[in-house]
Design a protein around this motif. Structure first.
Motif, PDB file in Angstrom:
ATOM      1  N   GLY A  40       0.920  -1.294   0.109  1.00 27.16           N
ATOM      2  CA  GLY A  40       0.137  -0.095   0.019  1.00 27.16           C
ATOM      3  C   GLY A  40       0.884   1.272   0.061  1.00 27.16           C
ATOM      4  O   GLY A  40       2.224   1.133   0.299  1.00 27.16           O
ATOM      5  N   ASN A  41       0.179   2.223  -0.459  1.00 20.67           N
ATOM      6  CA  ASN A  41       1.085   3.573  -0.376  1.00 20.67           C
ATOM      7  C   ASN A  41       1.336   4.083   1.007  1.00 20.67           C
ATOM      8  O   ASN A  41       0.883   3.588   1.789  1.00 20.67           O
ATOM      9  CB  ASN A  41       0.028   4.760  -1.430  1.00 20.67           C
ATOM     10  CG  ASN A  41       0.057   4.615  -2.495  1.00 20.67           C
ATOM     11  OD1 ASN A  41       0.599   3.420  -3.120  1.00 20.67           O
ATOM     12  ND2 ASN A  41      -0.878   5.303  -3.203  1.00 20.67           N
ATOM     13  N   VAL A  42       2.101   5.048   1.023  1.00 24.69           N
ATOM     14  CA  VAL A  42       2.562   5.684   2.336  1.00 24.69           C
ATOM     15  C   VAL A  42       1.318   6.409   2.950  1.00 24.69           C
ATOM     16  O   VAL A  42       0.576   7.064   2.349  1.00 24.69           O
ATOM     17  CB  VAL A  42       3.601   6.778   2.100  1.00 24.69           C
ATOM     18  CG1 VAL A  42       3.850   7.501   3.339  1.00 24.69           C
ATOM     19  CG2 VAL A  42       4.807   6.301   1.537  1.00 24.69           C
ATOM     20  N   GLY A  43       1.029   6.033   4.312  1.00 28.74           N
ATOM     21  CA  GLY A  43      -0.001   6.560   4.980  1.00 28.74           C
ATOM     22  C   GLY A  43      -1.238   6.035   4.877  1.00 28.74           C
ATOM     23  O   GLY A  43      -2.240   6.503   5.395  1.00 28.74           O
ATOM     24  N   THR A 365       5.592  -3.874   2.575  1.00 27.29           N
ATOM     25  CA  THR A 365       6.137  -3.108   1.770  1.00 27.29           C
ATOM     26  C   THR A 365       5.065  -2.053   0.727  1.00 27.29           C
ATOM     27  O   THR A 365       3.974  -2.662   0.947  1.00 27.29           O
ATOM     28  CB  THR A 365       6.989  -3.906   0.601  1.00 27.29           C
ATOM     29  OG1 THR A 365       7.913  -3.000  -0.231  1.00 27.29           O
ATOM     30  CG2 THR A 365       6.062  -4.968  -0.208  1.00 27.29           C
ATOM     31  N   GLN A 366       5.882  -1.106   0.175  1.00 21.63           N
ATOM     32  CA  GLN A 366       4.710  -0.157  -0.367  1.00 21.63           C
ATOM     33  C   GLN A 366       4.220  -0.690  -1.918  1.00 21.63           C
ATOM     34  O   GLN A 366       3.016  -0.851  -2.069  1.00 21.63           O
ATOM     35  CB  GLN A 366       5.484   0.832  -0.782  1.00 21.63           C
ATOM     36  CG  GLN A 366       5.834   1.935   0.430  1.00 21.63           C
ATOM     37  CD  GLN A 366       6.355   2.998   0.238  1.00 21.63           C
ATOM     38  OE1 GLN A 366       6.250   3.808  -0.867  1.00 21.63           O
ATOM     39  NE2 GLN A 366       7.395   3.586   1.062  1.00 21.63           N
ATOM     40  N   THR A 367       5.320  -1.441  -2.601  1.00 21.18           N
ATOM     41  CA  THR A 367       4.959  -1.927  -4.039  1.00 21.18           C
ATOM     42  C   THR A 367       5.559  -3.167  -4.345  1.00 21.18           C
ATOM     43  O   THR A 367       6.671  -3.472  -3.799  1.00 21.18           O
ATOM     44  CB  THR A 367       5.022  -1.144  -5.091  1.00 21.18           C
ATOM     45  OG1 THR A 367       6.375  -0.652  -5.221  1.00 21.18           O
ATOM     46  CG2 THR A 367       4.436   0.484  -4.737  1.00 21.18           C
ATOM     47  N   VAL A 368       4.871  -3.918  -5.090  1.00 18.24           N
ATOM     48  CA  VAL A 368       5.699  -5.060  -5.834  1.00 18.24           C
ATOM     49  C   VAL A 368       6.824  -4.660  -6.320  1.00 18.24           C
ATOM     50  O   VAL A 368       7.950  -5.385  -6.417  1.00 18.24           O
ATOM     51  CB  VAL A 368       4.549  -5.650  -6.899  1.00 18.24           C
ATOM     52  CG1 VAL A 368       5.587  -6.908  -7.488  1.00 18.24           C
ATOM     53  CG2 VAL A 368       3.463  -6.337  -6.041  1.00 18.24           C
TER      54      VAL A 368
END
Length: 467
Positions: A40-43, A365-368
């Motif tokens: 997921g995105n930050v926040g 983690t934020q992204t693949v």
């Protein structure tokens, strides 16, 4: 609620969170027991979800290991309060390189079954693949010989002792190994007895004793031969081959990490800071919270993370080999896990086999794309495939969206076609006319969840049943 009527016509149920229709959803912990990845995105709440799941692990009686690159004070506070509530507040240990005076100390090379494991943990830190492969192979060899020598001499294997031998004491260590070998095989007075013979071989003590071993020793030793090869290696070539290894060892043994990761296990140690043996904590229970301080030193943070997970993998292997029995379950929560993935086979080994050793991982983690950037597409794909559970918060990364959408199966979508027609002919009687009606129902498979859709998951509470 402006679109309430249209929403209900479409079969939906409009609601605002917290205004009545939402209700708690509970599930048995066994349904989640396995490795979980959160993106997921930050926040968007990844760390908050990790915090909730880690607190849940404590209530289940699991050992908790947190690898936190950001030193999240809220996460620490929540864990401390929960452990105090459970009556185990004295079992919270915090490793923090930026707070040396109060930090716990963890000897990271203490748990191993074979000496080769030491080299297997340290050598990959300098990078692998491409042109660096020969350098890593050379580093593996000298780390193995060094650790073997320390074990032969009865000295603890620490990062600091390995660094010292490789940087400046390889000849001195080889000499000590040779002298101990001959003391064990010939006797205490061997050097005096053969002094004249040694003087004739070479004026350098190490070269002379090495020649004496090669020419006349009846008892051979792999440890001795390895150290002779290591110590007498061509100086110019040696300096070239360790040029990539030295910065790694320097980063792991410079203050304050020398004190925190390679502590002296002294019975008269008056240091009040706790010294934590990971293997003991895995059995007795508690929490080890590791703040990596990655914002100020991302390189060292990555090294620490990989070595810590390698230590955990070694404990998992020992459990697996000796039988898990009544061992406690271990939950490893690792935020920003892509930083731990680079050159880290231990992480993948825990994902592949850790569940059999009662170890589960909660990863975020934020992204693949972050996973691929720190490894490669094949490794990232394997990593994703080894996670039993996958959750995604709001994301704008196309690759992550596509991966999330691909986890949903296709759905049968019904299509109904209705055809009606009438006709008349003015050239004949007005009563001459024709009409027809036809209906056709078809089904086809469509993606249940479209990758172009962005979404958000918030306020998730996970409850578990104990016993």
């Amino acid at each position: 609620m402006m679109m309430r009527e249209e929403t209900e016509k479409l079969g939906g149920a409009p609601w605002i969170h917290g205004m009545g229709k939402d209700k708690p959803i509970t599930t048995s912990e066994e349904a989640w027991y396995g490795h979980t990845l959160i993106t997921g995105n930050v926040g968007t709440g990844k760390t908050t979800l990790l915090r909730l799941m880690s607190l849940n692990a404590l209530h289940l009686g699991n050992v908790l290991v947190v690898v936190d690159p950001k030193d999240d004070e809220d996460w620490q506070k929540s864990i401390k309060e929960e452990m105090n509530y459970l009556g185990i507040g004295d079992k919270f240990f915090h490793l923090h390189p930026a707070k040396q005076n109060t930090s716990a100390r963890i000897p990271l090379l203490k748990n191993f079954t074979r000496i080769t494991e030491i080299a297997d943990r340290v050598a990959p830190l300098m990078g692998s693949g491409g042109s660096s492969k020969p350098f890593q192979d050379f580093a593996y060899g000298i780390i193995y010989h060094t650790a073997n020598a320390l074990d032969f001499l009865g000295e603890p294997i620490r990062l600091t002792s390995i660094q010292k031998i490789i940087a400046s004491d390889r000849k001195g260590s080889a000499l000590r190994v040779l002298r101990k070998h001959f003391t064990d095989t010939i006797g205490e007075e061997w050097e005096v007895k053969y002094a004249n013979a040694l003087d004739k071989l070479d004026p350098d003590p190490l070269t002379a004793i090495a020649m004496f071993y090669n020419n006349g020793s009846r008892v051979k030793s792999k440890v001795v031969e390895g150290m002779i090869e290591f110590a007498l290696h061509d100086e110019g070539h040696y300096a070239k081959m360790v040029v990539s290894l030295r910065p790694v060892l320097t980063a792991l043994t410079a203050a304050p990490l020398d004190d925190l990761l390679s502590p002296l296990d002294d019975e008269v140690d008056e240091d009040e800071r706790p010294m934590v043996d990971l293997a003991d904590i895995m059995e007795s229970g508690g929490c080890i919270y590791v703040s990596l301080d990655s914002l100020t030193d991302s390189t060292s943070a990555g090294f620490i993370s990989r070595l810590l997970l390698a230590e955990m993998a070694a404990i998992a292997g020992e459990r697996y080999n000796n039988g898990v029995g009544d061992s406690r379950r271990v939950t490893i929560a690792n935020d920003e896990v892509h930083a731990s993935l680079e050159n880290n086979d231990a992480l993948l080994n825990i994902l592949a086999q850790g569940r059999a050793a009662k170890m589960q991982m909660l990863l975020a983690t934020q992204t693949v794309a972050d996973l691929e950037a720190k490894s490669d597409a094949a490794t990232a794909s394997r990593f994703l495939g080894l996670c039993n559970n996958f959750m995604s918060m709001r994301t704008t990364d196309p690759k992550t969206q596509e991966y999330v959408a691909s986890q949903f199966s296709k759905s049968s979508v019904a299509q109904s076609q209705v055809q009606t027609a009438t006709s008349s002919d003015t050239s004949t009687s007005i009563f001459e006319f024709g009409a027809n009606h036809g209906e056709r129902l078809m089904k086809q498979r469509e993606d249940m969840f479209q990758s172009r859709i962005t979404w958000s998951v918030t306020n998730i509470t996970i409850c578990s049943e104990v016993g």
